[in-house]
Design a protein around this motif. Structure first.
Motif, PDB file in Angstrom:
ATOM      1  N   GLU A  72       0.831  -1.210   0.000  1.00  0.00           N
ATOM      2  CA  GLU A  72       0.000   0.000   0.000  1.00  0.00           C
ATOM      3  C   GLU A  72       0.862   1.256   0.000  1.00  0.00           C
ATOM      4  O   GLU A  72       0.574   2.211  -0.720  1.00  0.00           O
ATOM      5  CB  GLU A  72      -0.929   0.014   1.214  1.00  0.00           C
ATOM      6  CG  GLU A  72      -2.087  -0.936   1.122  1.00  0.00           C
ATOM      7  CD  GLU A  72      -2.930  -0.974   2.385  1.00  0.00           C
ATOM      8  OE1 GLU A  72      -2.567  -0.319   3.391  1.00  0.00           O
ATOM      9  OE2 GLU A  72      -3.965  -1.667   2.360  1.00  0.00           O
ATOM     10  N   ARG A  73       1.935   1.248   0.804  1.00  0.00           N
ATOM     11  CA  ARG A  73       2.846   2.403   0.822  1.00  0.00           C
ATOM     12  C   ARG A  73       3.480   2.617  -0.548  1.00  0.00           C
ATOM     13  O   ARG A  73       3.567   3.740  -1.032  1.00  0.00           O
ATOM     14  CB  ARG A  73       3.934   2.217   1.884  1.00  0.00           C
ATOM     15  CG  ARG A  73       3.495   2.503   3.290  1.00  0.00           C
ATOM     16  CD  ARG A  73       4.689   2.557   4.236  1.00  0.00           C
ATOM     17  NE  ARG A  73       5.419   1.306   4.321  1.00  0.00           N
ATOM     18  CZ  ARG A  73       5.170   0.328   5.198  1.00  0.00           C
ATOM     19  NH1 ARG A  73       4.203   0.476   6.074  1.00  0.00           N
ATOM     20  NH2 ARG A  73       5.901  -0.767   5.205  1.00  0.00           N
ATOM     21  N   GLU A  74       3.915   1.525  -1.180  1.00  0.00           N
ATOM     22  CA  GLU A  74       4.526   1.645  -2.503  1.00  0.00           C
ATOM     23  C   GLU A  74       3.513   2.159  -3.524  1.00  0.00           C
ATOM     24  O   GLU A  74       3.846   2.989  -4.373  1.00  0.00           O
ATOM     25  CB  GLU A  74       5.082   0.294  -2.954  1.00  0.00           C
ATOM     26  CG  GLU A  74       6.329  -0.123  -2.208  1.00  0.00           C
ATOM     27  CD  GLU A  74       6.790  -1.522  -2.577  1.00  0.00           C
ATOM     28  OE1 GLU A  74       6.177  -2.152  -3.465  1.00  0.00           O
ATOM     29  OE2 GLU A  74       7.780  -1.977  -1.973  1.00  0.00           O
ATOM     30  N   ALA A  75       2.277   1.671  -3.450  1.00  0.00           N
ATOM     31  CA  ALA A  75       1.232   2.118  -4.377  1.00  0.00           C
ATOM     32  C   ALA A  75       0.925   3.604  -4.169  1.00  0.00           C
ATOM     33  O   ALA A  75       0.756   4.345  -5.139  1.00  0.00           O
ATOM     34  CB  ALA A  75      -0.037   1.282  -4.202  1.00  0.00           C
ATOM     35  N   GLU A  76       0.843   4.031  -2.903  1.00  0.00           N
ATOM     36  CA  GLU A  76       0.585   5.448  -2.618  1.00  0.00           C
ATOM     37  C   GLU A  76       1.723   6.323  -3.120  1.00  0.00           C
ATOM     38  O   GLU A  76       1.495   7.393  -3.685  1.00  0.00           O
ATOM     39  CB  GLU A  76       0.392   5.669  -1.116  1.00  0.00           C
ATOM     40  CG  GLU A  76      -0.916   5.161  -0.586  1.00  0.00           C
ATOM     41  CD  GLU A  76      -0.999   5.239   0.936  1.00  0.00           C
ATOM     42  OE1 GLU A  76      -0.059   5.772   1.569  1.00  0.00           O
ATOM     43  OE2 GLU A  76      -2.008   4.772   1.478  1.00  0.00           O
ATOM     44  N   GLU A  77       2.944   5.850  -2.928  1.00  0.00           N
ATOM     45  CA  GLU A  77       4.109   6.609  -3.388  1.00  0.00           C
ATOM     46  C   GLU A  77       4.112   6.709  -4.912  1.00  0.00           C
ATOM     47  O   GLU A  77       4.359   7.780  -5.468  1.00  0.00           O
ATOM     48  CB  GLU A  77       5.393   5.937  -2.904  1.00  0.00           C
ATOM     49  CG  GLU A  77       6.637   6.716  -3.217  1.00  0.00           C
ATOM     50  CD  GLU A  77       7.870   6.056  -2.640  1.00  0.00           C
ATOM     51  OE1 GLU A  77       8.829   5.890  -3.400  1.00  0.00           O
ATOM     52  OE2 GLU A  77       7.850   5.711  -1.446  1.00  0.00           O
ATOM     53  N   MET A  78       3.797   5.599  -5.573  1.00  0.00           N
ATOM     54  CA  MET A  78       3.758   5.616  -7.034  1.00  0.00           C
ATOM     55  C   MET A  78       2.655   6.545  -7.525  1.00  0.00           C
ATOM     56  O   MET A  78       2.846   7.318  -8.458  1.00  0.00           O
ATOM     57  CB  MET A  78       3.535   4.206  -7.583  1.00  0.00           C
ATOM     58  CG  MET A  78       3.541   4.136  -9.101  1.00  0.00           C
ATOM     59  SD  MET A  78       3.242   2.486  -9.716  1.00  0.00           S
ATOM     60  CE  MET A  78       4.798   1.724  -9.318  1.00  0.00           C
ATOM     61  N   GLN A  79       1.500   6.479  -6.872  1.00  0.00           N
ATOM     62  CA  GLN A  79       0.387   7.334  -7.264  1.00  0.00           C
ATOM     63  C   GLN A  79       0.718   8.804  -7.025  1.00  0.00           C
ATOM     64  O   GLN A  79       0.398   9.653  -7.849  1.00  0.00           O
ATOM     65  CB  GLN A  79      -0.882   6.952  -6.512  1.00  0.00           C
ATOM     66  CG  GLN A  79      -2.103   7.711  -6.990  1.00  0.00           C
ATOM     67  CD  GLN A  79      -3.366   7.241  -6.287  1.00  0.00           C
ATOM     68  OE1 GLN A  79      -3.313   6.469  -5.347  1.00  0.00           O
ATOM     69  NE2 GLN A  79      -4.492   7.706  -6.763  1.00  0.00           N
ATOM     70  N   SER A  80       1.365   9.102  -5.912  1.00  0.00           N
ATOM     71  CA  SER A  80       1.715  10.495  -5.648  1.00  0.00           C
ATOM     72  C   SER A  80       2.730  10.990  -6.669  1.00  0.00           C
ATOM     73  O   SER A  80       2.705  12.156  -7.065  1.00  0.00           O
ATOM     74  CB  SER A  80       2.242  10.672  -4.227  1.00  0.00           C
ATOM     75  OG  SER A  80       3.517  10.090  -4.085  1.00  0.00           O
ATOM     76  N   ASN A  81       3.646  10.110  -7.105  1.00  0.00           N
ATOM     77  CA  ASN A  81       4.592  10.498  -8.150  1.00  0.00           C
ATOM     78  C   ASN A  81       3.882  10.723  -9.482  1.00  0.00           C
ATOM     79  O   ASN A  81       4.225  11.628 -10.229  1.00  0.00           O
ATOM     80  CB  ASN A  81       5.684   9.443  -8.332  1.00  0.00           C
ATOM     81  CG  ASN A  81       6.685   9.462  -7.201  1.00  0.00           C
ATOM     82  OD1 ASN A  81       6.755  10.419  -6.440  1.00  0.00           O
ATOM     83  ND2 ASN A  81       7.451   8.400  -7.089  1.00  0.00           N
ATOM     84  N   GLU A  82       2.880   9.878  -9.778  1.00  0.00           N
ATOM     85  CA  GLU A  82       2.122  10.038 -11.026  1.00  0.00           C
ATOM     86  C   GLU A  82       1.301  11.319 -11.004  1.00  0.00           C
ATOM     87  O   GLU A  82       1.099  11.945 -12.030  1.00  0.00           O
ATOM     88  CB  GLU A  82       1.201   8.837 -11.246  1.00  0.00           C
ATOM     89  CG  GLU A  82       1.920   7.578 -11.647  1.00  0.00           C
ATOM     90  CD  GLU A  82       0.972   6.413 -11.824  1.00  0.00           C
ATOM     91  OE1 GLU A  82      -0.208   6.516 -11.431  1.00  0.00           O
ATOM     92  OE2 GLU A  82       1.405   5.392 -12.354  1.00  0.00           O
TER      93      GLU A  82
END
Length: 189
Positions: A72-82
């Motif tokens: 979930e942390r990795e997904a949130e980080e990826m989404q915030s980068n996108e």
């Protein structure tokens, strides 16, 4: 004397046999005691060191929860980068024209940039490249049809909104979040 020696030899043989029997009997007992001790130690180690089914399931559940939280942390980080807002250059424009409300000619020079989401960068770059002529023409027309008050620096918000609407209208989706000017000069001729 011989009788004594024979008796003595017989007694020694009996003692030796008894000793052998005692030794083999005590050796067998020692082996059995050793094996029993090993079995008891292994059993104790099994009961005290090997986790129970509940402990194993609790550890597995904890690892699973940790893995899910990390994903979930990795997904949130990826989404915030996108969703990160980045700036791209739209182009430089230099126009000599006479604004609608005046007879006087002006020269306008500006460098235009757009604000987009990181995830849309490749798509927008491709679309801008494909539609460069139409985009430049539409922006030039917005500049030429603007009133002098819209072109003065304290009134640039209206011109920015008009250019933003025009850019988003020409692209497939409303990719631009905003536009702005790196350089802006309105020079009377």
């Amino acid at each position: 004397m011989m009788a004594d020696e024979a008796e003595k030899t017989e007694n020694e043989n009996e003692v030796a046999e008894n000793t052998v029997e005692v030794k083999s009997g005590s050796g067998r007992g020692l082996v059995i005691a050793f094996v029993a001790t090993i079995v008891l130690l292994e059993s104790a180690m099994f009961f005290f060191m090997v986790p129970s089914a509940e402990q194993v399931s609790a550890m597995a559940e904890a690892k699973l929860i940790e893995s899910v939280q990390e994903d979930e942390r990795e997904a949130e980080e990826m989404q915030s980068n996108e969703n990160k807002v980045v700036e791209i250059q739209i182009g430089q424009f230099g126009e000599t024209f006479s604004p609608i409300d005046t007879e006087r000619e002006f020269r306008l020079e500006l460098s235009l940039y757009g604000l987009i989401r990181e995830k849309n960068k490749e798509v927008i770059d491709k679309e801008i490249e494909e539609k460069q002529g139409r985009l430049r023409h539409a922006i030039r027309m917005k500049i030429r049809t603007s009133a002098l008050t819209e072109l003065q620096e304290n009134q640039l918000g209206l011109l920015e909104r008009r250019i933003l609407t025009t850019c988003n209208h020409l692209l497939e989706k409303d990719y631009f979040l905003g536009v702005g000017f790196n350089n802006y000069q309105l020079i009377p001729d």
